[in-house]
Design a protein around this motif. Sequence first.
Motif, PDB file in Angstrom:
ATOM      1  N   LYS A 150       0.922  -1.227  -0.020  1.00 29.88           N
ATOM      2  CA  LYS A 150      -0.204   0.270  -0.128  1.00 29.88           C
ATOM      3  C   LYS A 150       0.883   1.309   0.031  1.00 29.88           C
ATOM      4  O   LYS A 150       0.701   2.216  -0.794  1.00 29.88           O
ATOM      5  N   THR A 151       2.003   1.298   0.845  1.00 27.85           N
ATOM      6  CA  THR A 151       2.523   2.558   0.865  1.00 27.85           C
ATOM      7  C   THR A 151       3.181   2.894  -0.290  1.00 27.85           C
ATOM      8  O   THR A 151       3.342   4.216  -0.768  1.00 27.85           O
ATOM      9  N   ALA A 175       0.631   4.102  -2.751  1.00 29.19           N
ATOM     10  CA  ALA A 175       0.304   5.276  -2.300  1.00 29.19           C
ATOM     11  C   ALA A 175       1.400   6.327  -2.815  1.00 29.19           C
ATOM     12  O   ALA A 175       0.790   7.370  -3.480  1.00 29.19           O
ATOM     13  N   CYS A 232       0.366   8.938   5.092  1.00 33.27           N
ATOM     14  CA  CYS A 232       0.299   7.386   5.393  1.00 33.27           C
ATOM     15  C   CYS A 232       0.161   7.210   6.801  1.00 33.27           C
ATOM     16  O   CYS A 232       0.936   7.812   7.629  1.00 33.27           O
ATOM     17  N   GLU A 272      -3.540   6.425   2.853  1.00 37.49           N
ATOM     18  CA  GLU A 272      -2.987   5.178   3.167  1.00 37.49           C
ATOM     19  C   GLU A 272      -3.146   4.621   4.385  1.00 37.49           C
ATOM     20  O   GLU A 272      -2.363   5.057   5.324  1.00 37.49           O
TER      21      GLU A 272
END
Length: 194
Positions: free
Chosen positions: A20-21, A24, A37, A86
């Motif tokens: 995800k990070t 993102a 985040c 995120e």
Amino acid sequence: MPATSLPTLIVVSGPAGAGKTTLAHAIARAVGCPAICRDEIKEGMVHAAPAGFVPGPADELTMRTLPTFFATLELLLRAGVTTVAEAAFQDRVWRPRLAPLLGLAEVRVVHCVVDADVALARKVRRGKDNPLRRAHADPAVDDVAAHALAHNAFDRVRLDAPSIEVDTTAGYDPGLAEIVAFVGGPGLQDRRPQ
């Protein structure tokens, strides 16, 4: 005077280790906006944590990170800033806290998916490679079956908003250009004043 349009809130979610990070930040660079985040906020907080801080599921920093994350999103959206948000939040955390923001932005949801064994390998690697992970109570990864069960039980965010699923096993499927088109990357340019 032309009517102003809403910014876009791009929600990137999925279980721990789903990429995800990284995604993102790639989306934020491609669109030209900030990525907020959740883990990075907590990692910033740990620098001012009291000596002897021990991360846990409901530790002081975790409890402060949640409202800080959503307040930051609200601040940016109220200012008209398209934003990538995120976190590994499940639906029970995302949905009630996003509800007040829905009128402030056009929402797009990006669900990151990856097999449990890939997520586990990523979690082990980042625990070794990233000293900032000391801010988090990363679960032990010695029980592969328990990890797979928890990974597969992840309850993705369910909003009445367009969503896309992205497999991050080896790059992105669909590719970054398609993801950016989905979130409105090129369309964001059409909304800018001339």
